[in-house]
Design an enzyme around this catalytic site. Structure first.
Site: not given
Ligand code: RUB
Length: 336
Positions: A132, A201
């Site tokens: 991701c 998340d």
């Molecule tokens: C995003 C996702 C990221 C976390 C952490 O999922 O799974 O790994 O949100 O991101 P989506 P961060 O694209 O469905 O929102 O470290 O930027 O908070």
């Protein structure tokens, strides 16, 4: 029961952008929610303290109702609306604006601080495998690169929405060598990786890590291959409701992200499921890197208790625990 107070355009726009994933990623969602609340705080025309509080809570609920899994969103609302105080409208406004500014500063600082901690785990010449797009995870690589370490990356594309492409572009911007692979190739390439590096998340009280669908399978494969799994997550990813036995809701997204209408038609009657996140059990996680240092997943609960106590309040709800808002009225206001 009173009519819902008007929302600032920024609140409606931000909520729509979070729901459609124009704004995505847990930390970015939290920052956008705080900005939207600041706009609401500035623009609310309420002339009594109770009306002002109702307007702010309404904005909080509009933002809260967008996506269910990233706890950074309710934690942003908790931090900002939880600091709303004062006996008149101006004092309430000032308190929310001060809280949104403090929250945004804290987000930036936390990501920077955890990046420094995470970078210490990366050695010169290491290769990370990513899943991701996580700004917290990328902060670790950025700090390692700034320390003069050479880091390479194997980037999983991350179906169905291909957030891996964003990760690949940002890593290239840091000068990192990137190999992009389809998700199903991950196990094959784990032999070339020194770390799996992902974001989160939400993190549950038992140390379970909720992140983009596919994270748990990657972690199981990595463990089998002996590759350490590092989760970069600032403390706004800690899910306080899990302290009291609640589970984290996993968002189910539209089937159109998985299959287009004509392919579906051609295949015939099928069920399509599209969960956006999964849970990696703590036994597959080697370290959770936060701005307060790194933790084994089993001890994250201690940090969670320190930050939230035993239970988390929900300041976007009315004082009587409902959304009716009739419980919070000025003495001079009618309650119906
Ligand atoms: C995003 C996702 C990221 C976390 C952490 O999922 O799974 O790994 O949100 O991101 P989506 P961060 O694209 O469905 O929102 O470290 O930027 O908070």
């Amino acid at each position: 029961m009173t009519d819902d107070p008007p929302l600032a355009d920024a609140v409606d726009d931000t909520a729509a952008d979070i729901a459609t994933m124009e704004i995505r990623g847990a930390a970015t969602i939290a920052a956008a929610a705080a900005d939207a609340l600041a706009a609401q705080a500035r623009e609310t025309a309420a002339d009594t303290p109770a009306a002002y509080r109702r307007a702010m809570r309404h904005a909080g609920r509009r933002l809260y109702d967008t996506r269910p899994t990233a706890v950074s969103l309710p934690n942003a609302l908790r931090y900002t609306l939880g600091r709303m105080e004062g006996d008149d409208v101006e004092a309430l406004r000032e308190s929310v604006l001060a809280a949104t500014t403090a929250f945004t500063d804290r987000l930036d600082r936390a990501q920077n601080d955890l990046g420094r901690v995470g970078a210490n785990r990366l050695r010169d010449g290491d290769t990370v495998m990513t899943h991701c797009h996580s700004t917290d995870a990328l902060a670790c690589v950025e700090h390692a690169v700034d320390q003069g370490k050479e880091v390479s990356a194997i980037v999983k594309e991350t179906r169905p929405r291909n957030q891996g492409h964003i990760t690949a572009a940002e890593l290239r911007g840091m000068g990192v060598d990137v190999t992009l692979v389809v998700d199903s190739a991950a196990r094959r390439y784990l032999d070339d990786a020194d770390h799996v590096l992902v974001g989160a998340d939400s993190i549950a009280a038992d140390g379970g890590v909720v992140n983009k669908i596919g994270t748990s399978g990657l972690a199981v494969n990595a463990r089998e291959r002996g590759v350490p799994i590092m989760v970069a997550a600032q403390t706004i990813k800690l899910h306080p409701d899990t302290l009291t036995g609640h589970t984290v809701e996993i968002e189910m997204r539209d089937e159109a992200e998985v299959i287009d209408a004509s392919a579906r038609e051609e295949i015939g009657e099928i069920t399509v499921e599209n969960p956006a996140f999964d849970v990696t059990p703590p036994r597959y996680v080697d370290a959770i890197v936060t701005e307060s240092g790194q933790f084994p997943p089993e001890s994250i609960v201690t940090l969670m208790r320190e930050l939230f106590g035993e239970s988390a309040d929900r300041p976007w709800e009315a004082p009587d625990g409902t959304n009716a808002d009739s419980a919070d009225t000025d003495a001079t206001e009618p309650t119906t």
